[in-house]
Design a protein around this motif. Structure first.
Motif, mmCIF file in Angstrom:
data_model
loop_
_atom_site.group_PDB
_atom_site.id
_atom_site.type_symbol
_atom_site.label_atom_id
_atom_site.label_comp_id
_atom_site.label_asym_id
_atom_site.label_seq_id
_atom_site.Cartn_x
_atom_site.Cartn_y
_atom_site.Cartn_z
ATOM 1 N N PHE A 52 -3.542 -0.918 -8.312
ATOM 2 C CA PHE A 52 -2.262 -0.680 -8.984
ATOM 3 C C PHE A 52 -2.454 0.143 -10.255
ATOM 4 O O PHE A 52 -1.768 1.153 -10.468
ATOM 5 C CB PHE A 52 -1.593 -2.021 -9.317
ATOM 6 N N TYR A 53 -3.403 -0.265 -11.094
ATOM 7 C CA TYR A 53 -3.608 0.453 -12.352
ATOM 8 C C TYR A 53 -4.200 1.831 -12.110
ATOM 9 O O TYR A 53 -3.917 2.775 -12.872
ATOM 10 C CB TYR A 53 -4.506 -0.363 -13.280
ATOM 11 N N GLY A 54 -5.007 1.973 -11.070
ATOM 12 C CA GLY A 54 -5.559 3.280 -10.751
ATOM 13 C C GLY A 54 -4.500 4.267 -10.307
ATOM 14 O O GLY A 54 -4.539 5.462 -10.666
ATOM 15 N N GLU A 55 -3.517 3.804 -9.519
ATOM 16 C CA GLU A 55 -2.426 4.681 -9.085
ATOM 17 C C GLU A 55 -1.449 4.924 -10.226
ATOM 18 O O GLU A 55 -0.823 5.989 -10.313
ATOM 19 C CB GLU A 55 -1.693 4.038 -7.907
ATOM 20 N N MET A 56 -1.347 3.971 -11.114
ATOM 21 C CA MET A 56 -0.380 4.056 -12.205
ATOM 22 C C MET A 56 -0.697 5.199 -13.171
ATOM 23 O O MET A 56 0.211 5.916 -13.644
ATOM 24 C CB MET A 56 -0.361 2.719 -12.953
ATOM 25 N N VAL A 57 -1.985 5.400 -13.472
ATOM 26 C CA VAL A 57 -2.364 6.389 -14.479
ATOM 27 C C VAL A 57 -2.446 7.799 -13.906
ATOM 28 O O VAL A 57 -2.853 8.720 -14.617
ATOM 29 C CB VAL A 57 -3.720 6.010 -15.121
ATOM 30 N N LYS A 58 -2.048 7.991 -12.651
ATOM 31 C CA LYS A 58 -2.043 9.341 -12.069
ATOM 32 C C LYS A 58 -0.810 10.138 -12.481
ATOM 33 O O LYS A 58 -0.690 11.317 -12.152
ATOM 34 C CB LYS A 58 -2.137 9.248 -10.548
ATOM 35 N N THR A 59 0.110 9.476 -13.163
ATOM 36 C CA THR A 59 1.303 10.159 -13.654
ATOM 37 C C THR A 59 1.388 9.984 -15.165
ATOM 38 O O THR A 59 0.871 9.020 -15.736
ATOM 39 C CB THR A 59 2.577 9.586 -13.001
ATOM 40 N N GLU A 60 2.066 10.941 -15.804
ATOM 41 C CA GLU A 60 2.199 10.885 -17.257
ATOM 42 C C GLU A 60 3.024 9.684 -17.693
ATOM 43 O O GLU A 60 2.692 9.002 -18.680
ATOM 44 C CB GLU A 60 2.837 12.179 -17.753
ATOM 45 N N PRO B 294 0.817 -1.226 0.000
ATOM 46 C CA PRO B 294 0.000 0.000 0.000
ATOM 47 C C PRO B 294 0.846 1.268 0.000
ATOM 48 O O PRO B 294 0.489 2.263 -0.655
ATOM 49 C CB PRO B 294 -0.819 -0.131 1.291
ATOM 50 N N LEU B 295 1.967 1.250 0.717
ATOM 51 C CA LEU B 295 2.828 2.424 0.748
ATOM 52 C C LEU B 295 3.486 2.663 -0.613
ATOM 53 O O LEU B 295 3.589 3.801 -1.090
ATOM 54 C CB LEU B 295 3.885 2.256 1.832
ATOM 55 N N LEU B 296 3.910 1.581 -1.256
ATOM 56 C CA LEU B 296 4.513 1.715 -2.581
ATOM 57 C C LEU B 296 3.500 2.193 -3.621
ATOM 58 O O LEU B 296 3.852 2.920 -4.552
ATOM 59 C CB LEU B 296 5.115 0.377 -3.015
ATOM 60 N N LEU B 297 2.231 1.785 -3.451
ATOM 61 C CA LEU B 297 1.195 2.277 -4.360
ATOM 62 C C LEU B 297 1.000 3.782 -4.207
ATOM 63 O O LEU B 297 0.722 4.485 -5.184
ATOM 64 C CB LEU B 297 -0.123 1.541 -4.098
ATOM 65 N N LYS B 298 1.157 4.276 -2.982
ATOM 66 C CA LYS B 298 1.095 5.722 -2.765
ATOM 67 C C LYS B 298 2.242 6.422 -3.475
ATOM 68 O O LYS B 298 2.072 7.503 -4.056
ATOM 69 C CB LYS B 298 1.134 6.021 -1.269
ATOM 70 N N PHE B 299 3.427 5.829 -3.428
ATOM 71 C CA PHE B 299 4.571 6.409 -4.122
ATOM 72 C C PHE B 299 4.319 6.474 -5.619
ATOM 73 O O PHE B 299 4.766 7.408 -6.305
ATOM 74 C CB PHE B 299 5.831 5.586 -3.859
ATOM 75 N N MET B 300 3.609 5.488 -6.163
ATOM 76 C CA MET B 300 3.364 5.440 -7.600
ATOM 77 C C MET B 300 2.541 6.619 -8.098
ATOM 78 O O MET B 300 2.597 6.975 -9.288
ATOM 79 C CB MET B 300 2.640 4.144 -7.970
ATOM 80 N N SER B 301 1.745 7.227 -7.237
ATOM 81 C CA SER B 301 0.864 8.319 -7.665
ATOM 82 C C SER B 301 1.602 9.639 -7.869
ATOM 83 O O SER B 301 0.998 10.623 -8.290
ATOM 84 C CB SER B 301 -0.259 8.508 -6.645
ATOM 85 N N THR B 302 2.907 9.670 -7.581
ATOM 86 C CA THR B 302 3.716 10.875 -7.793
ATOM 87 C C THR B 302 4.738 10.599 -8.882
ATOM 88 O O THR B 302 5.167 9.451 -9.085
ATOM 89 C CB THR B 302 4.438 11.286 -6.502
ATOM 90 N N ASP B 303 5.128 11.644 -9.581
ATOM 91 C CA ASP B 303 6.081 11.481 -10.683
ATOM 92 C C ASP B 303 7.415 10.940 -10.192
ATOM 93 O O ASP B 303 7.984 10.011 -10.791
ATOM 94 C CB ASP B 303 6.286 12.827 -11.396
ATOM 95 N N ALA B 304 7.922 11.517 -9.102
ATOM 96 C CA ALA B 304 9.225 11.080 -8.594
ATOM 97 C C ALA B 304 9.155 9.640 -8.092
ATOM 98 O O ALA B 304 10.069 8.834 -8.327
ATOM 99 C CB ALA B 304 9.693 12.024 -7.479
ATOM 100 N N GLY B 305 8.077 9.308 -7.379
ATOM 101 C CA GLY B 305 7.937 7.960 -6.855
ATOM 102 C C GLY B 305 7.802 6.921 -7.952
ATOM 103 O O GLY B 305 8.401 5.840 -7.879
ATOM 104 N N PHE B 306 7.004 7.237 -8.978
ATOM 105 C CA PHE B 306 6.823 6.271 -10.061
ATOM 106 C C PHE B 306 8.136 6.062 -10.816
ATOM 107 O O PHE B 306 8.490 4.922 -11.167
ATOM 108 C CB PHE B 306 5.743 6.752 -11.029
ATOM 109 N N ARG B 307 8.886 7.135 -11.076
ATOM 110 C CA ARG B 307 10.144 6.989 -11.798
ATOM 111 C C ARG B 307 11.139 6.160 -11.000
ATOM 112 O O ARG B 307 11.861 5.321 -11.564
ATOM 113 C CB ARG B 307 10.725 8.371 -12.123
ATOM 114 N N TYR B 308 11.182 6.383 -9.682
ATOM 115 C CA TYR B 308 12.101 5.603 -8.845
ATOM 116 C C TYR B 308 11.731 4.119 -8.879
ATOM 117 O O TYR B 308 12.587 3.246 -9.062
ATOM 118 C CB TYR B 308 12.077 6.123 -7.415
ATOM 119 N N LEU B 309 10.437 3.813 -8.721
ATOM 120 C CA LEU B 309 9.991 2.416 -8.727
ATOM 121 C C LEU B 309 10.153 1.790 -10.111
ATOM 122 O O LEU B 309 10.393 0.587 -10.234
ATOM 123 C CB LEU B 309 8.529 2.334 -8.275
#
Length: 424
Positions: free
Chosen positions: A84-92, A14-29
């Motif tokens: 997962f897919y819902g958090e994924m599309v929050k970033t470009e 759940p914490l990693l899914l939160k990171f995915m909703s931000t540009d920096a977090g998604f790029r890092y993951l």
């Protein structure tokens, strides 16, 4: 800083899914190949686990039963769990990766192909998981364009209106609510006759209902079997082992003899020469009828149904309907006589205590025996068992409503009218 959360295991998702909703977090993951691994896991497995989690939440939110011990571990605040897919599309970058992988196209293709299927439970489960994935994708401004470009929203609405599976309709209703949580989604839904509730500032709230509520709530009609005079009595089972099994299932609702009945069923299930009876749809039909007309605790119902090695699918349901029809036809052929079986095993008491129901049953058996001695022997050569009242006829009646026994012709009508029966 680039901390690692691998040591958290499942608790860290759940914490990693939160990171995915931000540009920096998604790029890092994405650089750590977490996105690649999780996309594979969600596409093949976690999507269906998400369905189970959501339906458990909904069950606990809509139930009227008091919470059991340990239920406080599942806290539901009315908001769908992160997907997962819902958090994924929050970033470009997430939208770009989703488009490259082609998972969304696979989802919409499956919805169009199996949206109206109702025979296979595995397909139904996968369909719900795909619908939840599409709904979570459409719940954000970046993901709604996927649904609009693929024109999948009218297909989901049609499934919600016409699917023969009610759980699929409910899933579509919640998915439409997710789509309505964006202004663009609410506008598209309004074109198809769905109204979205908004705040005082005009922002969508995610609550959406159809304008034509009667169409959405309408259910297709089905034909009911022709019931003979409202009777629910069933014909005698031909196999002695099947009769023993159904008698034991009947006794499971009696706490006095439930343990002995459970041992009898376990013995029948374990023996090589008798275990085949639990693959019989006729015995399953009788067991379902017994369970539906008597009071059983839920664990007892579950135990009785798990005895059968039968999967509930369309062919099995068709066989059960055929057994129901045959039972009514056999009742017609007997001229409406009460059909039952005599207890050849005698009456055995278990322990020293007797319940109120067992005493009433004994009194009823004694009355039936006297009636058979008086009237049954005269016509035994012409119509055997014609005037025999079974020890436990299967009749659906309110508990405190007394009715006259019908369905047989006694020589002495006055005596027949004095016999009263009450369903325990």
């Amino acid at each position: 800083m680039q901390p690692t959360l691998d040591h958290l295991g499942e608790l860290g998702h759940p914490l990693l899914l939160k990171f995915m909703s931000t540009d920096a977090g998604f790029r890092y993951l994405y650089d750590t190949e977490y996105i690649e691994k999780e996309m594979h896991a969600w596409f093949h497995e976690r999507n269906q686990q998400y369905v189970v989690l959501v339906e458990v939440y909904l069950s606990k939110a809509l139930t009227t039963d008091p919470a059991e011990e340990g239920d406080d571990l599942l806290v539901f605040d009315g908001i769908a769990p992160p997907h997962f897919y819902g958090e994924m599309v929050k970033t470009e970058l997430g939208c770009q990766v989703l488009a490259e992988k082609g998972h969304f196209s696979d989802f919409t293709h499956f919805i169009r192909q199996h949206g109206f299927d109702s025979d296979d439970s595995d397909i139904t489960m996968k369909l719900k998981s795909v619908l939840w994935a599409v709904g979570n994708i459409g719940a954000s401004e970046g993901g709604i364009s996927f649904l609009e470009d693929d024109e999948i929203i009218p297909v989901i609405i049609e499934i919600a209106d016409t699917s023969p599976v009610l759980s699929i309709r409910g899933t579509c209703f919640f998915v439409i609510g997710l789509i309505a949580s964006t202004e663009q989604g609410a506008e598209i839904l309004s074109d198809y006759g769905w109204t979205t509730a908004t705040t005082a500032l005009g922002l969508p709230t995610g609550m959406c209902i159809p304008v034509d509520i009667e169409k959405f709530m309408a259910l297709p009609t089905w034909q009911t079997p022709d019931v003979v005079g409202g009777d629910r009595r069933l014909p005698l089972l031909k196999s002695q082992h099947e009769r023993d099994a159904i008698e034991a299932i009947e006794n499971l609702c009696n706490t006095v003899v439930a343990n002995a009945a459970s041992r009898t069923l376990a013995k029948l299930k374990s023996k090589q020469e008798t275990r085949h009876i639990f693959s019989s749809t006729q015995l399953l039909h009788r067991a379902l009828h017994t369970i539906s007309t008597r009071r059983y605790r839920f664990p007892v119902r579950k135990y009785a149904l798990e005895l059968f090695d039968i999967k509930f699918d369309a062919p099995v349901l068709a066989e059960l309907a055929q057994h129901e029809h045959q039972a009514y036809e056999e009742l017609k052929l007997t001229g409406g006589f009460v059909i039952g079986h005599r207890n050849h095993h005698g009456h055995h008491t278990h322990g020293t205590r007797r319940s109120r129901h067992s005493m009433k049953a004994k009194s009823r058996r004694q009355s039936n025996a006297q009636f058979r001695q008086t009237n049954g022997q005269e016509d035994e050569g012409n119509q055997p068992n014609a005037f025999f009242i079974p020890d436990s006829p299967v009749v659906v009646r309110p508990k405190d409503t007394r009715v006259r026994v019908t369905g047989f012709e006694a020589p002495d009508q006055t005596l027949a009218n004095t016999l009263l029966m009450q369903a325990d």
